[in-house]
Scaffold this active site. Structure first.
Site, PDB file in Angstrom:
ATOM      1  N   ILE A   1       9.655 -11.666   0.840  1.00 33.49           N
ATOM      2  CA  ILE A   1       8.322 -11.801   1.418  1.00 33.49           C
ATOM      3  C   ILE A   1       7.826 -10.383   1.644  1.00 33.49           C
ATOM      4  O   ILE A   1       8.444  -9.617   2.390  1.00 33.49           O
ATOM      5  CB  ILE A   1       8.361 -12.587   2.737  1.00 33.49           C
ATOM      6  CG1 ILE A   1       8.964 -13.979   2.495  1.00 33.49           C
ATOM      7  CG2 ILE A   1       6.975 -12.675   3.349  1.00 33.49           C
ATOM      8  CD1 ILE A   1       8.236 -14.820   1.460  1.00 33.49           C
TER       9      ILE A   1
ATOM     10  N   LYS B   1      -9.943  -3.731  15.172  1.00 35.42           N
ATOM     11  CA  LYS B   1      -8.477  -3.750  15.138  1.00 35.42           C
ATOM     12  C   LYS B   1      -7.947  -2.954  13.953  1.00 35.42           C
ATOM     13  O   LYS B   1      -7.007  -2.162  14.086  1.00 35.42           O
ATOM     14  CB  LYS B   1      -7.975  -5.194  15.102  1.00 35.42           C
ATOM     15  CG  LYS B   1      -8.299  -5.971  16.363  1.00 35.42           C
ATOM     16  CD  LYS B   1      -7.736  -7.379  16.328  1.00 35.42           C
ATOM     17  CE  LYS B   1      -8.077  -8.129  17.619  1.00 35.42           C
ATOM     18  NZ  LYS B   1      -7.530  -9.507  17.613  1.00 35.42           N
TER      19      LYS B   1
ATOM     20  N   MET C   1      -0.788  -4.063   2.604  1.00 32.92           N
ATOM     21  CA  MET C   1      -2.195  -4.142   2.996  1.00 32.92           C
ATOM     22  C   MET C   1      -2.745  -2.799   3.453  1.00 32.92           C
ATOM     23  O   MET C   1      -2.089  -2.038   4.160  1.00 32.92           O
ATOM     24  CB  MET C   1      -2.401  -5.173   4.104  1.00 32.92           C
ATOM     25  CG  MET C   1      -1.671  -4.890   5.397  1.00 32.92           C
ATOM     26  SD  MET C   1      -2.120  -6.039   6.727  1.00 32.92           S
ATOM     27  CE  MET C   1      -3.772  -5.463   7.146  1.00 32.92           C
TER      28      MET C   1
ATOM     29  N   HIS D   1      -4.136  -0.439  -8.733  1.00 33.71           N
ATOM     30  CA  HIS D   1      -3.207   0.673  -8.520  1.00 33.71           C
ATOM     31  C   HIS D   1      -2.159   0.745  -9.623  1.00 33.71           C
ATOM     32  O   HIS D   1      -1.121   1.391  -9.468  1.00 33.71           O
ATOM     33  CB  HIS D   1      -2.543   0.550  -7.151  1.00 33.71           C
ATOM     34  CG  HIS D   1      -3.490   0.814  -6.023  1.00 33.71           C
ATOM     35  ND1 HIS D   1      -4.502  -0.071  -5.692  1.00 33.71           N
ATOM     36  CD2 HIS D   1      -3.619   1.859  -5.178  1.00 33.71           C
ATOM     37  CE1 HIS D   1      -5.192   0.429  -4.676  1.00 33.71           C
ATOM     38  NE2 HIS D   1      -4.687   1.589  -4.354  1.00 33.71           N
TER      39      HIS D   1
END
Length: 349
Positions: free
Chosen positions: A172, A228, A176, A46
């Site tokens: 952090i 999921k 995703m 990307h």
């Protein structure tokens, strides 16, 4: 084949490519910095790899460099903007910054953006908010590029979700997609002539495979966590469209423009010290990260890390040794920077 190019050379070459397609000096500089930083952080899918496609979309009129966010409505800590199919990066930077301004005033800020274009590396905006001291959450909806669980044809976007935790010793940051591998990552492995480390989708015969080219051909990428990831993807799609009063993935499918053109994006910034002191919050974060990082590795010599920790190491290495780029993609971008705007995108969907 991968080669290493000095960071400044990568950034300056991308900037010239964007100037050649009609971006302003400021737009080209901003977008080039984001693309180059993404590649430097190890997210070349990307970063540099997206430059030819962005140039193609601007030339075809699917992205309007003159478009910018326009306030549609505001209610307290929440604002809604129309992106007018402007540059995805500059639209998203504006909205992330506006969410932080609202959070300074209200403790939390939410900006919903509709009718915009691909924001490139989604983690850019979570990193931006976390590095500014806010907990940042953002996600996007896309046209259908992933089968819903139980289907053999695309029916939902892979709708990337990002969250940035403002840890002062190093943010952090989770970035995703709802697919095991994004199409851009498949392209990276295909161009390198490599197999995926884990099965990433199905081939045309319906078999799970690690062959990135076979998955690109079948368009059957594997949802993260099977049913999921599929369920999360459809929920994120509807939530983004609801909050922004914009297109769902179905609407984008009907419009048929591709690559997130006309999508919705959500940006939420939260003041981490609303109910705790800086010392309390940072101590908790540091203890949690230390405990996670001390987990016993599966293999001797292995490392267990939290999301984003390896990114910082990759960034430092790129600045020291040069940015790792695919040689073929690098030649394409150099050609565009030299004035050849017809360079074909081969990086993948």
């Amino acid at each position: 084949m991968s080669i290493k190019i000095p960071y400044d050379t990568v950034r300056e070459t991308i900037q010239q490519a964007f100037l050649n397609v009609g971006l302003t000096e400021e737009q080209a500089k901003t977008c080039a910095a984001i693309h180059a930083q993404s590649s430097a952080d190890g997210v070349e899918s990307h970063g540099l790899n997206r430059v030819p496609r962005f140039v193609d979309y601007v030339r075809r009129g699917l992205i309007d460099p003159k478009g910018s966010p326009e306030l549609v409505r505001a209610r307290g800590a929440v604002e809604n903007y129309d992106g007018h199919l402007g540059i995805g990066i500059t639209n998203a930077l504006f909205c992330a910054d506006r969410a932080m301004e609202l959070a300074k005033e209200h403790g939390i800020g939410c900006v919903a953006l509709k009718n915009t274009s691909h924001w490139m590396r989604g983690g850019t905006y979570a990193w931006r908010m976390a590095e500014a001291g806010f907990l940042g959450i953002s996600w996007i909806n896309t046209e259908s590029c992933m089968p819903l669980w139980g289907s053999d044809q695309p029916g939902v976007g892979n709708n990337p979700f990002c969250i940035g935790i403002p840890r002062e010793d190093g943010p952090i940051v989770l970035d995703m997609a709802m697919s095991q591998y994004a199409y851009g990552k498949l392209g990276v492995y295909r161009l390198a002539g490599k197999q995926l480390p884990y099965p990433g989708g199905f081939d045309s015969q319906g078999n799970l495979t690690t062959d990135p080219g076979a998955i690109e051909e079948s368009r059957r990428i594997l949802p993260t966590g099977y049913w999921k990831g599929s369920g999360m993807a459809i929920a994120l799609d509807m939530a983004a469209a609801l909050m922004a009063n914009g297109n769902s993935g179905f609407d984008m499918d009907e419009q048929g423009r591709g690559s997130c053109v006309g999508c919705c994006q959500i940006f939420i910034a939260y003041d981490p010290y609303l109910f705790g002191t800086r010392e309390e919050i940072q101590d908790m974060l540091n203890k949690r990260v230390a405990a996670a990082d001390s987990s016993h590795p599966e293999h001797e010599g292995g490392l267990v890390t939290c999301p984003g920790e390896r990114t910082l190491a990759a960034r430092e290495r790129s600045m020291r040794e040069g940015v790792t780029v695919d040689e073929t993609i690098w030649r394409q971008v150099k050609a565009i920077a030299g004035g050849d705007l017809d360079a074909k995108d081969i990086s993948g969907r």
